[in-house]
Design a protein around this motif. Structure first.
Motif, PDB file in Angstrom:
ATOM      1  N   ARG A  34     197.216  51.897 181.671  1.00 20.85           N
ATOM      2  CA  ARG A  34     197.442  50.977 180.570  1.00 20.85           C
ATOM      3  C   ARG A  34     198.881  50.482 180.599  1.00 20.85           C
ATOM      4  NH1 ARG A  34     194.472  50.182 176.338  1.00 20.85           N
ATOM      5  NH2 ARG A  34     196.327  49.927 175.046  1.00 20.85           N
ATOM      6  N   PRO A  35     199.129  49.254 180.128  1.00 20.46           N
ATOM      7  CA  PRO A  35     200.513  48.770 180.054  1.00 20.46           C
ATOM      8  C   PRO A  35     201.362  49.703 179.204  1.00 20.46           C
ATOM      9  CG  PRO A  35     198.960  46.970 179.702  1.00 20.46           C
ATOM     10  CD  PRO A  35     198.152  48.238 179.694  1.00 20.46           C
ATOM     11  N   THR A  36     202.571  49.928 179.640  1.00 17.07           N
ATOM     12  CA  THR A  36     203.512  50.752 178.897  1.00 17.07           C
ATOM     13  C   THR A  36     204.697  49.893 178.477  1.00 17.07           C
ATOM     14  OG1 THR A  36     204.748  52.824 178.921  1.00 17.07           O
ATOM     15  CG2 THR A  36     204.865  51.488 180.909  1.00 17.07           C
ATOM     16  N   THR A  37     205.445  50.366 177.504  1.00 16.55           N
ATOM     17  CA  THR A  37     206.623  49.639 177.029  1.00 16.55           C
ATOM     18  C   THR A  37     207.847  50.539 177.109  1.00 16.55           C
ATOM     19  OG1 THR A  37     205.368  48.227 175.523  1.00 16.55           O
ATOM     20  CG2 THR A  37     207.701  48.503 175.043  1.00 16.55           C
ATOM     21  N   VAL A  38     208.932  49.996 177.634  1.00 22.60           N
ATOM     22  CA  VAL A  38     210.216  50.686 177.622  1.00 22.60           C
ATOM     23  C   VAL A  38     211.235  49.767 176.943  1.00 22.60           C
ATOM     24  CG1 VAL A  38     209.717  51.999 179.713  1.00 22.60           C
ATOM     25  CG2 VAL A  38     210.927  49.820 179.893  1.00 22.60           C
ATOM     26  N   SER A  39     212.327  50.359 176.491  1.00 22.00           N
ATOM     27  CA  SER A  39     213.381  49.580 175.848  1.00 22.00           C
ATOM     28  C   SER A  39     214.650  49.642 176.686  1.00 22.00           C
ATOM     29  CB  SER A  39     213.680  50.122 174.446  1.00 22.00           C
ATOM     30  OG  SER A  39     212.612  49.858 173.576  1.00 22.00           O
ATOM     31  N   VAL A  40     215.216  48.481 176.936  1.00 20.42           N
ATOM     32  CA  VAL A  40     216.522  48.399 177.595  1.00 20.42           C
ATOM     33  C   VAL A  40     217.527  48.056 176.501  1.00 20.42           C
ATOM     34  CG1 VAL A  40     217.928  47.229 179.324  1.00 20.42           C
ATOM     35  CG2 VAL A  40     215.493  47.645 179.766  1.00 20.42           C
ATOM     36  N   VAL A  41     218.387  49.016 176.190  1.00 24.50           N
ATOM     37  CA  VAL A  41     219.363  48.837 175.118  1.00 24.50           C
ATOM     38  C   VAL A  41     220.634  48.252 175.704  1.00 24.50           C
ATOM     39  CG1 VAL A  41     220.652  49.978 173.272  1.00 24.50           C
ATOM     40  CG2 VAL A  41     218.375  50.811 173.913  1.00 24.50           C
ATOM     41  N   GLU A 255     201.593  47.973 169.827  1.00 27.76           N
ATOM     42  CA  GLU A 255     200.238  47.479 170.024  1.00 27.76           C
ATOM     43  C   GLU A 255     199.376  47.976 168.872  1.00 27.76           C
ATOM     44  OE1 GLU A 255     197.867  49.787 173.006  1.00 27.76           O
ATOM     45  OE2 GLU A 255     199.844  50.499 173.628  1.00 27.76           O
ATOM     46  N   GLN A 256     198.265  47.310 168.657  1.00 28.57           N
ATOM     47  CA  GLN A 256     197.338  47.744 167.613  1.00 28.57           C
ATOM     48  C   GLN A 256     196.447  48.813 168.209  1.00 28.57           C
ATOM     49  OE1 GLN A 256     195.576  44.629 165.345  1.00 28.57           O
ATOM     50  NE2 GLN A 256     193.964  45.889 164.495  1.00 28.57           N
ATOM     51  N   ALA A 257     196.663  50.044 167.793  1.00 27.67           N
ATOM     52  CA  ALA A 257     195.952  51.166 168.404  1.00 27.67           C
ATOM     53  C   ALA A 257     195.367  52.054 167.324  1.00 27.67           C
ATOM     54  CB  ALA A 257     196.899  51.973 169.289  1.00 27.67           C
ATOM     55  N   THR A 258     194.089  51.899 167.074  1.00 28.03           N
ATOM     56  CA  THR A 258     193.433  52.715 166.048  1.00 28.03           C
ATOM     57  C   THR A 258     192.488  53.740 166.660  1.00 28.03           C
ATOM     58  OG1 THR A 258     191.715  51.017 165.840  1.00 28.03           O
ATOM     59  CG2 THR A 258     193.571  50.908 164.309  1.00 28.03           C
ATOM     60  N   SER A 296     200.718  53.795 169.890  1.00 31.97           N
ATOM     61  CA  SER A 296     200.317  53.373 171.229  1.00 31.97           C
ATOM     62  C   SER A 296     198.983  54.000 171.589  1.00 31.97           C
ATOM     63  CB  SER A 296     201.377  53.786 172.252  1.00 31.97           C
ATOM     64  OG  SER A 296     200.941  53.546 173.570  1.00 31.97           O
ATOM     65  N   LYS A 297     198.054  53.193 172.028  1.00 35.15           N
ATOM     66  CA  LYS A 297     196.736  53.680 172.419  1.00 35.15           C
ATOM     67  C   LYS A 297     196.857  54.572 173.649  1.00 35.15           C
ATOM     68  CE  LYS A 297     192.037  52.101 173.435  1.00 35.15           C
ATOM     69  NZ  LYS A 297     191.157  50.922 173.614  1.00 35.15           N
ATOM     70  N   ASP A 298     196.213  55.723 173.581  1.00 28.36           N
ATOM     71  CA  ASP A 298     196.208  56.692 174.683  1.00 28.36           C
ATOM     72  C   ASP A 298     197.621  57.138 175.057  1.00 28.36           C
ATOM     73  OD1 ASP A 298     193.427  56.559 174.881  1.00 28.36           O
ATOM     74  OD2 ASP A 298     193.522  54.851 176.259  1.00 28.36           O
ATOM     75  N   ALA A 300     200.208  55.520 175.909  1.00 25.11           N
ATOM     76  CA  ALA A 300     200.732  54.844 177.098  1.00 25.11           C
ATOM     77  C   ALA A 300     202.237  54.621 177.000  1.00 25.11           C
ATOM     78  CB  ALA A 300     200.021  53.501 177.293  1.00 25.11           C
ATOM     79  N   THR A 301     202.736  54.512 175.775  1.00 26.54           N
ATOM     80  CA  THR A 301     204.172  54.343 175.543  1.00 26.54           C
ATOM     81  C   THR A 301     204.721  55.587 174.866  1.00 26.54           C
ATOM     82  OG1 THR A 301     204.012  51.934 175.374  1.00 26.54           O
ATOM     83  CG2 THR A 301     205.914  52.967 174.319  1.00 26.54           C
ATOM     84  N   GLN A 302     205.898  56.023 175.306  1.00 24.21           N
ATOM     85  CA  GLN A 302     206.475  57.263 174.799  1.00 24.21           C
ATOM     86  C   GLN A 302     206.914  57.126 173.340  1.00 24.21           C
ATOM     87  OE1 GLN A 302     206.283  59.957 176.362  1.00 24.21           O
ATOM     88  NE2 GLN A 302     205.900  59.308 178.475  1.00 24.21           N
ATOM     89  N   ALA A 303     206.910  58.256 172.637  1.00 25.67           N
ATOM     90  CA  ALA A 303     207.223  58.275 171.211  1.00 25.67           C
ATOM     91  C   ALA A 303     208.644  57.828 170.915  1.00 25.67           C
ATOM     92  CB  ALA A 303     206.999  59.674 170.650  1.00 25.67           C
ATOM     93  N   ASP A 304     209.599  58.116 171.823  1.00 28.72           N
ATOM     94  CA  ASP A 304     210.979  57.720 171.564  1.00 28.72           C
ATOM     95  C   ASP A 304     211.114  56.200 171.507  1.00 28.72           C
ATOM     96  OD1 ASP A 304     210.378  57.555 174.246  1.00 28.72           O
ATOM     97  OD2 ASP A 304     212.220  58.512 174.959  1.00 28.72           O
TER      98      ASP A 304
END
Length: 407
Positions: A34-41, A255-258, A296-298, A300-304
């Motif tokens: 699944r697509p994941t999201t990271v943040s570049v600060v 993402e909308q993850a229910t 995040s569904k499944d 896929a993106t870390q909690a931080d």
């Protein structure tokens, strides 16, 4: 901010606190694809000038007293310029990654396949020393000079052939000895356990008599779970209040993850999010409630990242002049970050401090629940406040609630 708004926002932080302690354990196989999201600060421009301006906005003798900025003005004066943001977007696009800058230009939201994210950031272990093990990232020199840290990459740490069991997962400070209470009806319940009891103790009834009930105000909540609107309606009905929930808005920040919303692993975060919304909606019965949901569904993106980006969106949206959360990540004693993540505790805390500075520039007050033990996230001889630590956040806590309602 008026006395009513300060008291109202203060209450939102007097809630049970969750602590997340690392990446999700044994995420489903789907999360790997699944697509994941990271943040570049990104680094701020004119850091000292930015801090000076923040101080000016709260100095009654300054010509800039309460002269707050818009997110666009923050970007123009202190965030990275649009040309630099465009360069990041162009680079990540080569790896089929979508990049969006939160208004203010302090945080970039990068989304795509985990494999492409790792390739773009050239992810690799920093060391074989498990104590200092992090996921090291790198970018071209033309971009890396503007980067403060990358949040959200995780490389599992292995001892021999067994994976590390240190993980980040929701945890509640509700005591096991707490006993549920029987719900009475209408105002009797509200007076004994609900908003009328709080209003009486903190003098809000005096404001209510002046029809100061939150009209024209928006209250922002940062939550890490979805919730059922029907549960909120039931609570309002139980307290004899208007059950119209059209003023309560769900804003999905990743993402909308229910999926599995009512699973055993999700029930406590869901309960916490529900409590936050119920309390805000009842104490400020005429205010709009914006629930910024970092989910995040499944996994896929870390909690931080979910936590950081929920705040980033709420601040850059600039709709709510008070933001509150009863969720948190780690504390100073356990050093927050487990081996394998791409950011250290200090880097993560610094990232939050930066976006909280943006909030201060925009006149947003942030309240964070420190838990039932005042300066202690958990009982200890040493202070262990939850992080992110920041002078731009009001830490609220110290209550010890021995009874809670079971709805």
């Amino acid at each position: 901010m008026s006395k009513f708004n300060r008291i109202k926002a203060l209450f939102l932080s007097l809630l049970v606190i969750f602590v997340l302690r690392g990446p999700t354990q044994s995420a489903p196989a789907k999360a790997k694809t699944r697509p994941t999201t990271v943040s570049v600060v990104l680094k701020a421009r004119n850091q000292s000038a930015m801090q000076n301006y923040i101080n000016e906005t709260v100095d009654p003798s300054s010509p800039f007293y309460h002269k707050y900025l818009t997110p666009g003005e923050v970007s123009d004066q202190y965030g990275q310029p649009t040309s630099k943001v465009s360069a990041f977007k162009k680079y990540f696009q080569k790896y089929r990654l979508k990049t969006a800058a939160y208004p203010g230009n302090f945080v970039l939201k990068v989304t795509g396949s985990p494999n492409n994210v790792n390739k773009a950031l050239k992810v690799r272990p920093s060391s074989k020393n498990l104590k200092n093990f992090t996921a090291k990232t790198s970018l071209p020199k033309s971009l890396s000079s503007q980067v403060a840290t990358v949040v959200g990459i995780y490389i599992p740490v292995y001892k021999s052939s067994s994976p590390s069991k240190k993980v980040i997962q929701p945890q509640t400070h509700i005591e096991k000895t707490d006993q549920p209470v029987d719900a009475a009806s209408g105002k009797q319940f509200a007076k004994k356990y609900g908003p009328l009891k709080f209003a009486d103790h903190y003098g809000l009834d005096k404001l209510y008599r002046q029809n100061l009930t939150g009209q024209g105000q928006r209250v922002g909540l940062i939550v890490l779970s979805d919730f059922h609107m029907s549960d909120v309606q039931k609570y309002l009905a139980q307290n004899g209040m208007n059950t119209d929930t059209s003023r309560i808005h769900k804003i999905y920040t990743t993402e909308q993850a229910t999926t599995n919303q009512d699973s055993v692993s999700n029930i406590m975060p869901q309960t916490e999010a529900t409590l936050d919304v119920q309390q805000a909606a009842s104490v400020a019965p005429d205010a709009n409630i914006d629930a910024y949901m970092g989910i995040s569904k499944d996994d896929a993106t870390q909690a931080d990242v979910l936590f950081l980006n929920a705040f980033s969106q709420a601040i850059s949206d600039n709709h709510d002049k008070q933001l509150s959360t009863s969720f948190n990540i780690g504390n100073e004693m356990n050093k927050l970050i487990v081996p394998g993540l791409s950011e250290t505790s200090k880097q993560y805390s610094d990232a939050f401090n930066l976006i909280f500075e943006q909030a201060a520039l925009q006149g947003i007050t942030i309240f964070n629940a420190s838990g039932d033990h005042g300066p202690y996230n958990s009982p200890s001889k040493k202070q262990n406040l939850t992080i992110p630590t920041s002078s731009y956040v009001v830490q609220v806590g110290g209550d010890n609630i021995t009874l809670y309602a079971n709805y």
